[in-house]
Design an enzyme around this catalytic site. Structure first.
Site, PDB file in Angstrom:
ATOM      1  N   GLU A  25      29.336  32.401 102.074  1.00  0.00           N
ATOM      2  CA  GLU A  25      29.370  31.109 102.758  1.00  0.00           C
ATOM      3  C   GLU A  25      28.402  31.070 103.942  1.00  0.00           C
ATOM      4  O   GLU A  25      27.780  30.037 104.204  1.00  0.00           O
ATOM      5  CB  GLU A  25      30.801  30.803 103.216  1.00  0.00           C
TER       6      GLU A  25
ATOM      7  N   HIS B  64      44.235  28.818 100.225  1.00  0.00           N
ATOM      8  CA  HIS B  64      43.676  27.731  99.416  1.00  0.00           C
ATOM      9  C   HIS B  64      44.292  26.377  99.746  1.00  0.00           C
ATOM     10  O   HIS B  64      44.159  25.431  98.969  1.00  0.00           O
ATOM     11  CB  HIS B  64      43.865  28.015  97.918  1.00  0.00           C
TER      12      HIS B  64
END
Length: 370
Positions: free
Chosen positions: A86, A158
């Site tokens: 990322e 998540h």
């Protein structure tokens, strides 16, 4: 179709208004939220040869299918996979935008945006200021997409709502759409905005939110709230998934079922007239539309804020503090906040972490009864 075309603030980029270039009117198509995002990405790539889409698995369509078919349509040089980094995705995208490209990056889950935090907050947000306006070069822009919020079983890695971490990042815009029309218009505006913009997409709405969406190229304004429902007695402020929870809670107040009516305070129970509740969708959480929110509080005198993120360092606390200062004399009750808990999102008890209809209903009753 008419309601879609009448969306407040919607502007068609071809300049032909509601009649379109043919003069015969505009067309819409039923889309869910991920299809509207895919439509926006396809529009951005088709209208800007310098636009690229990058991220983990985007060439295959992505985990949530938001980039389905784009690599086949526009080629692997413009829609391409990245390594699982990322920080690298953000840094590479900042570099692209610096030299005049339009970088549209995907972080596969918003929970994993934190490794990119330094690049986004210390580099992207500050680049224009630090360079005296020299960078990014003309035409350069950076947009970072990421799915956020809970689905009921994502747990601590998540189902997070990370928007609050970016509230202090001056120079960085943060947008959260609630519906397909909003998603397409806000995403296209973000992509074409020279300021770096993060678009956080409520993942449970990818398939749950469905409506008619104009098929032509259009934009919606960034930084402006949207009044979903008018009202005079209370203002509810929300964004993303909890906005729909708020709507259901409002319906219980406005049309209480017989089983619930005995538990309402007398002034809120039939046959007294139901309170008229205003519902506001923030859409942009950085910068916050504080002046407009203060005006809403002055009009109704009462406000409740609803979001999934925990209270500490949250959008809700920022709004409550600022509106409380700006509209103090007009408030008839303390500003209410219904939020997630200040804990990691629990896997087995995720449903109890999310603000539900009863929690929102209780806060509405408490605020109206004050």
């Amino acid at each position: 179709m008419r309601s879609a075309l009448a969306t407040p603030g919607l502007t068609f980029t071809d300049g032909h208004g509601l009649r379109g270039p043919s003069g015969k009117g505009r067309q819409t198509r039923k889309m869910n939220l991920y299809q509207a995002i895919r439509d926006a990405l396809g529009t951005a790539l088709a209208t800007n040869p310098k636009a690229v889409v990058l991220g983990e698995d985007v060439a295959f369509g992505g985990v949530f299918r938001c980039t389905m078919g784009l690599s086949d349509e526009f080629g692997r040089k413009r829609v391409f996979n990245t390594p699982l980094t990322e920080q690298g995705i953000a840094g590479f995208s900042i570099g692209l935008s610096s030299v005049g490209a339009t970088a549209i990056a995907e972080i596969q889950f918003g929970d994993y945006i934190f490794p990119a935090f330094d690049q986004l907050v210390n580099e992207a947000a500050k680049q224009h200021y630090a360079s005296g306006g020299a960078y990014p070069l003309a035409g350069g822009s950076l947009t970072v997409r990421a799915p956020v919020m809970s689905v009921g079983h994502g747990g601590l890695y998540h189902s997070q709502s990370p928007e609050g971490f970016f509230l202090g990042a001056a120079g960085l815009k943060v947008v959260i759409p609630r519906s397909p029309i909003q998603a397409k218009g806000l995403l296209l505006s973000a992509i074409r905005d020279p300021s770096p913009t993060i678009v956080l997409e409520p993942k449970i709405l990818y398939r749950a939110a469905v409506e008619e969406v104009p098929i032509d190229d259009y934009e919606l304004p960034l930084g402006q709230l949207d009044v979903v429902r008018e009202g005079t007695d209370l203002t509810i402020v929300s964004y993303g998934t909890p906005l729909y929870t708020s709507l259901r809670a409002m319906s219980l107040i406005e049309n209480p079922p017989p089983s619930l009516a005995p538990f309402l305070p007398p002034k809120l129970a039939p046959p007294n007239p139901a309170p008229r509740i205003q519902l506001i969708d923030l859409r942009s959480v950085n910068p916050l539309p504080l002046a407009a929110l203060a005006d809403a509080a002055r009009t109704t005198g009462r406000m409740v804020i609803v979001h999934e993120a925990g209270k500490s360092g949250s959008v809700g606390n920022d709004i409550a503090g600022e509106v409380g200062r700006r509209a103090f004399d007009a408030l008839e009750a303390p500003i209410g906040l219904v939020a997630g808990w200040d804990t990691p999102v629990p896997l087995a008890y995720e449903r109890f972490y999310q603000p539900d209809v009863i929690r929102v209903f209780d806060k509405i009753v408490e605020t109206l009864s004050y």
